[in-house]
Scaffold this motif. Sequence first.
Motif, PDB file in Angstrom:
ATOM      1  N   LYS A   1    -135.767  64.505  67.368  1.00  0.00           N
ATOM      2  CA  LYS A   1    -135.983  63.759  68.604  1.00  0.00           C
ATOM      3  C   LYS A   1    -135.625  62.280  68.460  1.00  0.00           C
ATOM      4  O   LYS A   1    -135.656  61.533  69.437  1.00  0.00           O
ATOM      5  N   GLY A   2    -135.283  61.875  67.249  1.00  0.00           N
ATOM      6  CA  GLY A   2    -134.861  60.503  66.998  1.00  0.00           C
ATOM      7  C   GLY A   2    -133.350  60.401  66.921  1.00  0.00           C
ATOM      8  O   GLY A   2    -132.626  61.396  67.060  1.00  0.00           O
ATOM      9  N   ARG A   3    -132.870  59.177  66.700  1.00  0.00           N
ATOM     10  CA  ARG A   3    -131.422  58.957  66.592  1.00  0.00           C
ATOM     11  C   ARG A   3    -131.178  57.786  65.657  1.00  0.00           C
ATOM     12  O   ARG A   3    -131.965  56.841  65.602  1.00  0.00           O
ATOM     13  N   VAL A   4    -130.065  57.877  64.917  1.00  0.00           N
ATOM     14  CA  VAL A   4    -129.699  56.814  63.980  1.00  0.00           C
ATOM     15  C   VAL A   4    -128.269  56.381  64.281  1.00  0.00           C
ATOM     16  O   VAL A   4    -127.343  57.202  64.265  1.00  0.00           O
ATOM     17  N   TYR A   5    -128.096  55.096  64.547  1.00  0.00           N
ATOM     18  CA  TYR A   5    -126.766  54.533  64.779  1.00  0.00           C
ATOM     19  C   TYR A   5    -126.319  53.817  63.514  1.00  0.00           C
ATOM     20  O   TYR A   5    -126.981  52.884  63.049  1.00  0.00           O
ATOM     21  N   SER A   6    -125.215  54.276  62.937  1.00  0.00           N
ATOM     22  CA  SER A   6    -124.636  53.576  61.786  1.00  0.00           C
ATOM     23  C   SER A   6    -123.580  52.625  62.334  1.00  0.00           C
ATOM     24  O   SER A   6    -122.521  53.050  62.791  1.00  0.00           O
ATOM     25  N   LEU A   7    -123.896  51.338  62.321  1.00  0.00           N
ATOM     26  CA  LEU A   7    -123.075  50.334  63.014  1.00  0.00           C
ATOM     27  C   LEU A   7    -122.268  49.507  62.020  1.00  0.00           C
ATOM     28  O   LEU A   7    -122.818  48.752  61.211  1.00  0.00           O
ATOM     29  N   LEU A   8    -120.958  49.655  62.095  1.00  0.00           N
ATOM     30  CA  LEU A   8    -120.039  48.947  61.202  1.00  0.00           C
ATOM     31  C   LEU A   8    -119.227  47.934  62.009  1.00  0.00           C
ATOM     32  O   LEU A   8    -118.559  48.297  62.978  1.00  0.00           O
ATOM     33  N   PRO A   9    -119.281  46.649  61.649  1.00  0.00           N
ATOM     34  CA  PRO A   9    -118.460  45.662  62.357  1.00  0.00           C
ATOM     35  C   PRO A   9    -116.967  45.897  62.144  1.00  0.00           C
ATOM     36  O   PRO A   9    -116.537  46.285  61.048  1.00  0.00           O
ATOM     37  N   ASN A  10    -116.192  45.656  63.174  1.00  0.00           N
ATOM     38  CA  ASN A  10    -114.732  45.763  63.055  1.00  0.00           C
ATOM     39  C   ASN A  10    -114.207  44.942  61.893  1.00  0.00           C
ATOM     40  O   ASN A  10    -113.285  45.353  61.166  1.00  0.00           O
ATOM     41  N   GLU A  11    -114.779  43.744  61.746  1.00  0.00           N
ATOM     42  CA  GLU A  11    -114.286  42.812  60.743  1.00  0.00           C
ATOM     43  C   GLU A  11    -114.455  43.347  59.319  1.00  0.00           C
ATOM     44  O   GLU A  11    -113.694  43.004  58.422  1.00  0.00           O
ATOM     45  N   ILE A  12    -115.477  44.175  59.107  1.00  0.00           N
ATOM     46  CA  ILE A  12    -115.668  44.810  57.799  1.00  0.00           C
ATOM     47  C   ILE A  12    -114.762  46.025  57.666  1.00  0.00           C
ATOM     48  O   ILE A  12    -114.181  46.288  56.610  1.00  0.00           O
ATOM     49  N   ALA A  13    -114.613  46.761  58.751  1.00  0.00           N
ATOM     50  CA  ALA A  13    -113.760  47.948  58.734  1.00  0.00           C
ATOM     51  C   ALA A  13    -112.321  47.602  58.359  1.00  0.00           C
ATOM     52  O   ALA A  13    -111.648  48.358  57.646  1.00  0.00           O
ATOM     53  N   THR A  14    -111.839  46.444  58.821  1.00  0.00           N
ATOM     54  CA  THR A  14    -110.464  46.058  58.525  1.00  0.00           C
ATOM     55  C   THR A  14    -110.298  45.551  57.092  1.00  0.00           C
ATOM     56  O   THR A  14    -109.179  45.493  56.576  1.00  0.00           O
ATOM     57  N   ARG A  15    -111.402  45.211  56.437  1.00  0.00           N
ATOM     58  CA  ARG A  15    -111.348  44.690  55.066  1.00  0.00           C
ATOM     59  C   ARG A  15    -111.670  45.743  54.012  1.00  0.00           C
ATOM     60  O   ARG A  15    -111.288  45.603  52.863  1.00  0.00           O
ATOM     61  N   SER A  16    -112.412  46.762  54.402  1.00  0.00           N
ATOM     62  CA  SER A  16    -112.952  47.688  53.412  1.00  0.00           C
ATOM     63  C   SER A  16    -112.682  49.142  53.790  1.00  0.00           C
ATOM     64  O   SER A  16    -113.329  49.680  54.702  1.00  0.00           O
ATOM     65  N   GLN A  17    -111.762  49.766  53.080  1.00  0.00           N
ATOM     66  CA  GLN A  17    -111.516  51.187  53.296  1.00  0.00           C
ATOM     67  C   GLN A  17    -112.736  52.006  52.889  1.00  0.00           C
ATOM     68  O   GLN A  17    -113.030  53.042  53.482  1.00  0.00           O
ATOM     69  N   LYS A  18    -113.470  51.510  51.901  1.00  0.00           N
ATOM     70  CA  LYS A  18    -114.689  52.195  51.467  1.00  0.00           C
ATOM     71  C   LYS A  18    -115.696  52.281  52.607  1.00  0.00           C
ATOM     72  O   LYS A  18    -116.352  53.313  52.798  1.00  0.00           O
ATOM     73  N   ALA A  19    -115.813  51.201  53.374  1.00  0.00           N
ATOM     74  CA  ALA A  19    -116.733  51.202  54.508  1.00  0.00           C
ATOM     75  C   ALA A  19    -116.285  52.193  55.575  1.00  0.00           C
ATOM     76  O   ALA A  19    -117.099  52.918  56.154  1.00  0.00           O
ATOM     77  N   VAL A  20    -114.989  52.236  55.808  1.00  0.00           N
ATOM     78  CA  VAL A  20    -114.434  53.180  56.781  1.00  0.00           C
ATOM     79  C   VAL A  20    -114.670  54.614  56.327  1.00  0.00           C
ATOM     80  O   VAL A  20    -115.068  55.483  57.107  1.00  0.00           O
ATOM     81  N   ASP A  21    -114.432  54.867  55.048  1.00  0.00           N
ATOM     82  CA  ASP A  21    -114.657  56.208  54.505  1.00  0.00           C
ATOM     83  C   ASP A  21    -116.125  56.609  54.616  1.00  0.00           C
ATOM     84  O   ASP A  21    -116.444  57.781  54.858  1.00  0.00           O
ATOM     85  N   GLY A  22    -117.007  55.629  54.438  1.00  0.00           N
ATOM     86  CA  GLY A  22    -118.427  55.911  54.578  1.00  0.00           C
ATOM     87  C   GLY A  22    -118.775  56.359  55.988  1.00  0.00           C
ATOM     88  O   GLY A  22    -119.549  57.306  56.183  1.00  0.00           O
ATOM     89  N   GLN A  23    -118.209  55.684  56.984  1.00  0.00           N
ATOM     90  CA  GLN A  23    -118.438  56.068  58.375  1.00  0.00           C
ATOM     91  C   GLN A  23    -117.910  57.473  58.660  1.00  0.00           C
ATOM     92  O   GLN A  23    -118.549  58.275  59.340  1.00  0.00           O
TER      93      GLN A  23
END
Length: 254
Positions: free
Chosen positions: A90-112
């Motif tokens: 009944k809950g929800r979790v938003y994993s929020l990644l800033p664009n600015e990090i996504a463009t710098r870190s492929q690891k962050a993108v892969d995590g998402q």
Amino acid sequence: MSRVSVIALALGLAVSSLALTASAATAPSPAITAAVADSNRPQADKDRDTDRKPAEMLAFAGVKAGDKVVDFMPGAGYFTRLFAKAVGPKGRVYSLLPNEIATRSQKAVDGQKALAGDKAYGNIVPLVEPVNALTFPEKVDVVWTSQNYHDVHAFMGAEAAAAVNKAIFNALKPGGVYIVLDHVAEAGSGVRDTNTLHRIDPETVKKEVEAAGFVLEGQDDALHNTSDNHTLKVFDPALRGHTDQFIFKFRKPK
């Protein structure tokens, strides 16, 4: 000021100090204990539990069934998966990644991508947003950021940090909680070490978050490490995984 007044003031300050740390002793709920024991968690996450103390961290944040939680800059999703099980269906979790990090870190993108594709956690919603214009699908109960607040300064600057804190304030329900966990920098260093050592002065974080309207409610010293002298990069092999870390709980006034 009379002797009685001085004693009363001292007692008041002592009570206030105790109030700031009282929530650190909260015992984990059965839901949190079950979330940590979840067999679907990656083994790499489980291997880090001794150092990261997840049950205590979620208890300190006050995460409970049905909550709406934002994991801001979630990395590979260590805490995101824990939140997902703790809040339940009944809950929800938003994993929020800033664009600015996504463009710098492929690891962050892969995590998402990993979070979006993990069928064991169907209540996780990955989001990618510009840091200066964060939007949230609904009002939430908890916003959490772990070991990443310094990155907002390192990659985007003080104005971005102010914008993030204000957006989080607006996204929270009245009485909602904002948890900031990060690596401790030398006292008085401000944001000097955010890009080099990946650390930030805790007092700077307090001032910035309180400036957005939050009230500091408590802190947890579970990740305090006196052997860390705050001069090494957090990735140094001699210290990695064992840095001195602060955990602050800020609350949006009702």
